[in-house]
Scaffold this motif. Structure first.
Motif, mmCIF file in Angstrom:
data_model
loop_
_atom_site.group_PDB
_atom_site.id
_atom_site.type_symbol
_atom_site.label_atom_id
_atom_site.label_comp_id
_atom_site.label_asym_id
_atom_site.label_seq_id
_atom_site.Cartn_x
_atom_site.Cartn_y
_atom_site.Cartn_z
ATOM 1 N N VAL A 343 -24.894 11.164 13.056
ATOM 2 C CA VAL A 343 -25.376 11.665 11.785
ATOM 3 C C VAL A 343 -25.730 10.456 10.922
ATOM 4 O O VAL A 343 -25.040 9.431 10.960
ATOM 5 N N GLU A 344 -26.827 10.547 10.172
ATOM 6 C CA GLU A 344 -27.244 9.448 9.312
ATOM 7 C C GLU A 344 -27.097 9.851 7.852
ATOM 8 O O GLU A 344 -27.501 10.955 7.452
ATOM 9 N N LEU A 345 -26.523 8.955 7.058
ATOM 10 C CA LEU A 345 -26.236 9.217 5.653
ATOM 11 C C LEU A 345 -27.043 8.269 4.776
ATOM 12 O O LEU A 345 -27.108 7.061 5.053
ATOM 13 N N ALA A 346 -27.648 8.804 3.712
ATOM 14 C CA ALA A 346 -28.389 7.976 2.764
ATOM 15 C C ALA A 346 -27.479 7.627 1.588
ATOM 16 O O ALA A 346 -26.877 8.512 0.976
ATOM 17 N N VAL A 347 -27.378 6.334 1.286
ATOM 18 C CA VAL A 347 -26.550 5.861 0.178
ATOM 19 C C VAL A 347 -27.325 4.792 -0.579
ATOM 20 O O VAL A 347 -28.400 4.347 -0.162
ATOM 21 N N ASP A 348 -26.779 4.384 -1.714
ATOM 22 C CA ASP A 348 -27.370 3.279 -2.455
ATOM 23 C C ASP A 348 -27.464 2.062 -1.525
ATOM 24 O O ASP A 348 -26.486 1.719 -0.847
ATOM 25 N N PRO A 349 -28.623 1.396 -1.473
ATOM 26 C CA PRO A 349 -28.779 0.262 -0.544
ATOM 27 C C PRO A 349 -27.714 -0.817 -0.730
ATOM 28 O O PRO A 349 -27.310 -1.464 0.233
ATOM 29 N N THR A 350 -27.256 -1.000 -1.966
ATOM 30 C CA THR A 350 -26.264 -2.045 -2.216
ATOM 31 C C THR A 350 -24.886 -1.678 -1.666
ATOM 32 O O THR A 350 -24.003 -2.537 -1.559
ATOM 33 N N ALA A 351 -24.691 -0.399 -1.329
ATOM 34 C CA ALA A 351 -23.398 0.046 -0.828
ATOM 35 C C ALA A 351 -23.393 0.263 0.681
ATOM 36 O O ALA A 351 -22.340 0.550 1.263
ATOM 37 N N ALA A 352 -24.563 0.136 1.322
ATOM 38 C CA ALA A 352 -24.668 0.476 2.743
ATOM 39 C C ALA A 352 -23.805 -0.427 3.626
ATOM 40 O O ALA A 352 -23.068 0.050 4.493
ATOM 41 N N ASP A 353 -23.879 -1.735 3.413
ATOM 42 C CA ASP A 353 -23.091 -2.648 4.253
ATOM 43 C C ASP A 353 -21.591 -2.439 4.041
ATOM 44 O O ASP A 353 -20.797 -2.480 4.993
ATOM 45 N N GLU A 354 -21.207 -2.222 2.778
ATOM 46 C CA GLU A 354 -19.796 -1.965 2.484
ATOM 47 C C GLU A 354 -19.319 -0.702 3.197
ATOM 48 O O GLU A 354 -18.212 -0.665 3.748
ATOM 49 N N LEU A 355 -20.171 0.327 3.211
ATOM 50 C CA LEU A 355 -19.802 1.580 3.864
ATOM 51 C C LEU A 355 -19.608 1.366 5.362
ATOM 52 O O LEU A 355 -18.640 1.873 5.953
ATOM 53 N N VAL A 356 -20.503 0.619 5.990
ATOM 54 C CA VAL A 356 -20.371 0.342 7.420
ATOM 55 C C VAL A 356 -19.053 -0.383 7.697
ATOM 56 O O VAL A 356 -18.307 -0.045 8.630
ATOM 57 N N ASP A 357 -18.745 -1.389 6.872
ATOM 58 C CA ASP A 357 -17.509 -2.151 7.072
ATOM 59 C C ASP A 357 -16.277 -1.268 6.926
ATOM 60 O O ASP A 357 -15.342 -1.330 7.747
ATOM 61 N N ARG A 358 -16.253 -0.442 5.893
ATOM 62 C CA ARG A 358 -15.083 0.408 5.651
ATOM 63 C C ARG A 358 -14.908 1.437 6.763
ATOM 64 O O ARG A 358 -13.786 1.715 7.200
ATOM 65 N N LEU A 359 -16.017 2.014 7.195
ATOM 66 C CA LEU A 359 -15.928 3.004 8.270
ATOM 67 C C LEU A 359 -15.420 2.354 9.555
ATOM 68 O O LEU A 359 -14.579 2.923 10.264
ATOM 69 N N THR A 360 -15.930 1.172 9.855
ATOM 70 C CA THR A 360 -15.509 0.468 11.068
ATOM 71 C C THR A 360 -14.013 0.157 11.031
ATOM 72 O O THR A 360 -13.297 0.333 12.027
ATOM 73 N N LEU A 361 -13.528 -0.285 9.871
ATOM 74 C CA LEU A 361 -12.103 -0.599 9.731
ATOM 75 C C LEU A 361 -11.224 0.638 9.898
ATOM 76 O O LEU A 361 -10.051 0.527 10.265
ATOM 77 N N ASN A 362 -11.805 1.815 9.618
ATOM 78 C CA ASN A 362 -11.044 3.058 9.726
ATOM 79 C C ASN A 362 -11.288 3.790 11.042
ATOM 80 O O ASN A 362 -10.985 4.981 11.159
ATOM 81 N N GLY A 363 -11.858 3.088 12.009
ATOM 82 C CA GLY A 363 -11.960 3.648 13.348
ATOM 83 C C GLY A 363 -13.228 4.396 13.669
ATOM 84 O O GLY A 363 -13.363 4.961 14.760
ATOM 85 N N TRP A 364 -14.194 4.406 12.731
ATOM 86 C CA TRP A 364 -15.468 5.066 13.010
ATOM 87 C C TRP A 364 -16.436 4.074 13.644
ATOM 88 O O TRP A 364 -16.365 2.869 13.390
ATOM 89 N N THR A 365 -17.358 4.579 14.443
ATOM 90 C CA THR A 365 -18.441 3.743 14.960
ATOM 91 C C THR A 365 -19.633 3.933 14.042
ATOM 92 O O THR A 365 -20.212 5.025 13.972
ATOM 93 N N ALA A 366 -19.972 2.882 13.299
ATOM 94 C CA ALA A 366 -21.022 2.997 12.276
ATOM 95 C C ALA A 366 -21.969 1.811 12.357
ATOM 96 O O ALA A 366 -21.589 0.715 12.834
ATOM 97 N N TYR A 367 -23.175 1.992 11.877
ATOM 98 C CA TYR A 367 -24.155 0.918 11.861
ATOM 99 C C TYR A 367 -25.122 1.180 10.710
ATOM 100 O O TYR A 367 -25.260 2.309 10.217
ATOM 101 N N ARG A 368 -25.781 0.137 10.273
ATOM 102 C CA ARG A 368 -26.827 0.288 9.256
ATOM 103 C C ARG A 368 -28.167 0.382 9.949
ATOM 104 O O ARG A 368 -28.518 -0.503 10.733
ATOM 105 N N ARG A 369 -28.902 1.437 9.639
ATOM 106 C CA ARG A 369 -30.215 1.610 10.249
ATOM 107 C C ARG A 369 -31.199 0.617 9.640
ATOM 108 O O ARG A 369 -31.303 0.503 8.434
ATOM 109 N N SER A 370 -31.934 -0.069 10.495
ATOM 110 C CA SER A 370 -32.894 -1.060 10.020
ATOM 111 C C SER A 370 -34.164 -0.368 9.556
ATOM 112 O O SER A 370 -34.430 0.769 9.919
#
Length: 370
Positions: A343-370
Motif C-alpha cells: 500500500v502506498e501512502l501520500a504524506v508531506d514530502p518533508t516527513a516521508a523519510d522520517e516515516l520510512v525510518d520509523r516504520l522500519t524501526l517498528n518492524g515494517w518493510t517500508a520504502y520511499r517511492r522515487s
C-alpha cells in the motif's frame, strides 16, 4: 483554479430543476438530483432520449413548468441558443450550463443578446467514453470538480444556484475564469483526447499478426479513443486556440526527441529519454488527489502489508501516534496468490523519510517511492 469555501447559508434550496439535454451529462444530473429528492424536468430535441432518461429515473418531460434553476447540457454549438431561449421564456430565474468550453459560448451569448446576469457558465468535469442517456450514472459527479466560471456581469443568485446544483450532484464546486478554464482543459482534457485518438488510430496500420502483442499499457493510454467523434469535434473546434498552442508544444517536444533518436549518441538518447520520463513523473506527482485541491507534490511511502485482517488499521494506528498526516492512500497492490501486498501512502514530502525510518524501526518493510 482556486477553490472557494461556499457559505451554505447563502445557497438556495433547489426543489425543482430543469435540464435541457438528456445525453450522458444531462441525464446523470437528473439522476443525481432525483436521488436527492429534487424534482427534475427534462427537455431535448430527441424525444426518445427524454423517454429513456425518464424510464431511468432522471425526471419527467418538461411541459412549461417554472423551475428554481435550469441547466443546459446540450452539445457546445447550441449552448448559447438554449440559454437565450430559457432566459426569454421566463421559466427560470437562473441558468447554468455544463459545456466543456466556456469562452466560445459566452462570446456567442453576447452576440445573441443573452442576459449575462442570470447565466453562470459552469462545467462538471466528469464523463465517460460512452455517451447518451443509456450511459448515465447517478454517481458520475461524486467527488468530482464542478468548475464555476462567472463573469463580472454574472449575478450572485446565478452563482449561488450553480454552486447549490454542484453540491446536490455530489461534486466539489471550484471557481475560476472562463479563460483559465479553457486553457486548463486544453492541457488536461482536450489534447489528451487528441493524443489517445491518434495513438489508437496508428494501430490500424499495424500488421494483423502483430495486434495480439497489444498490452494493457496501450489499452489504458488509448481508452479515450472510444469517445464520441461528433461531440468531440465540436469541443475541439470550440477551443481551437488553446488546443493548437498545446499541440504545437507537444509536437515540438516529440520532434526534438525524434531528432535525438535519429542522430544522437547513446548517451544523448539516454539523457533525452530520462528528461522526458522525469518530467512525466513530476507532472503525475502534481495531480490533486482530492477534488478541488490545489496541485501539490506529496511524498509517497510504500509499505508491505501481510495478507491478514487488521494490517492496514494497525499501520494507520502506528502513524497516527507520530503526528504524521496521511494525505491519501493509493491502491493496494496485491496478487491473489501472494502472502503480502503493498500500500502506498501520500504524506508531506518533508516527513516521508522520517516515516520510512520509523516504520522500519517498528518492524515494517517500508520504502520511499522515487
Amino acid at each position: 483554479m482556486v477553490g472557494l469555501e461556499w457559505d451554505a447559508a447563502r445557497l438556495p434550496r433547489l426543489r425543482r430543476v430543469g435540464v435541457v439535454g438528456t445525453g450522458l451529462i444531462g441525464t446523470s444530473i437528473g439522476l443525481a438530483l432525483s436521488a436527492r429528492g429534487v424534482e427534475v424536468l427534462l427537455r431535448d430535441v430527441d424525444e426518445a432520449q427524454v423517454a429513456l432518461a425518464e424510464k431511468m429515473g432522471a425526471g419527467r418531460p418538461w411541459a412549461g413548468e417554472r423551475v428554481d434553476h435550469a441547466v443546459v447540457a446540450t452539445p457546445l454549438p447550441s449552448v448559447a441558443v438554449q440559454v437565450r431561449a430559457l432566459a426569454r421564456s421566463g421559466l427560470a430565474d437562473t441558468i447554468s450550463d455544463a459545456g466543456s468550453v466556456k469562452v466560445r459560448p459566452l462570446v456567442e451569448g453576447v452576440q445573441l443578446g443573452c442576459d449575462l446576469t442570470t447565466w453562470c457558465p459552469a462545467h462538471p468535469i466528469a464523463g465517460r467514453e460512452r455517451h447518451g442517456a443509456v450511459s448515465a450514472r447517478a454517481d458520475l459527479f461524486a467527488e468530482r470538480v464542478w468548475a464555476v466560471c462567472p463573469v463580472p456581469h454574472t449575478g450572485s443568485a446565478a452563482v449561488h444556484a450553480t454552486v447549490a446544483l454542484a453540491f446536490a450532484c455530489g461534486a466539489t464546486p471550484v471557481r475560476t475564469t472562463p479563460q483559465r478554464h479553457d486553457a486548463a482543459m486544453a492541457s488536461v482534457s482536450h489534447v489528451p483526447q487528441i493524443v489517445a485518438s491518434a495513438l489508437a488510430g496508428a494501430l490500424v496500420g499495424l500488421p494483423e499478426r502483430d495486434v495480439p502483442f497489444v498490452g494493457q499499457g496501450f489499452r489504458d493510454t488509448t481508452r479515450l479513443a472510444d469517445s464520441d467523434a461528433e461531440l468531440w469535434s465540436g469541443i475541439i473546434e470550440g477551443n481551437r486556440g488553446p488546443i493548437a498552442e498545446r499541440v504545437r508544444s507537444l509536437g515540438a517536444q516529440l520532434t526534438a526527441l525524434a531528432d535525438v533518436l535519429d542522430t544522437g549518441s547513446g548517451d544523448e538518447v539516454t539523457a533525452a529519454v530520462s528528461r522526458l520520463m522525469r518530467g512525466g513523473q513530476a507532472g503525475r506527482a502534481l495531480l490533486p488527489r482530492k477534488p478541488g485541491a490545489p496541485a501539490q507534490s506529496w511524498g509517497w511511502v510504500g509499505v508491505v502489508l501481510d495478507d491478514r485482517p487488521g494490517q492496514l488499521a494497525a499501520l494507520v494506528g502506528f502513524i497516527s501516534q507520530w503526528q504524521i498526516n496521511i494525505e491519501d492512500v493509493g491502491p493496494f497492490e496485491h496478487s491473489l496468490d501472494a502472502p503480502a501486498g503493498i500500500v502506498e501512502l501520500a504524506v508531506d514530502p518533508t516527513a516521508a523519510d522520517e516515516l520510512v525510518d520509523r516504520l522500519t524501526l517498528n518492524g515494517w518493510t517500508a520504502y520511499r517511492r522515487s
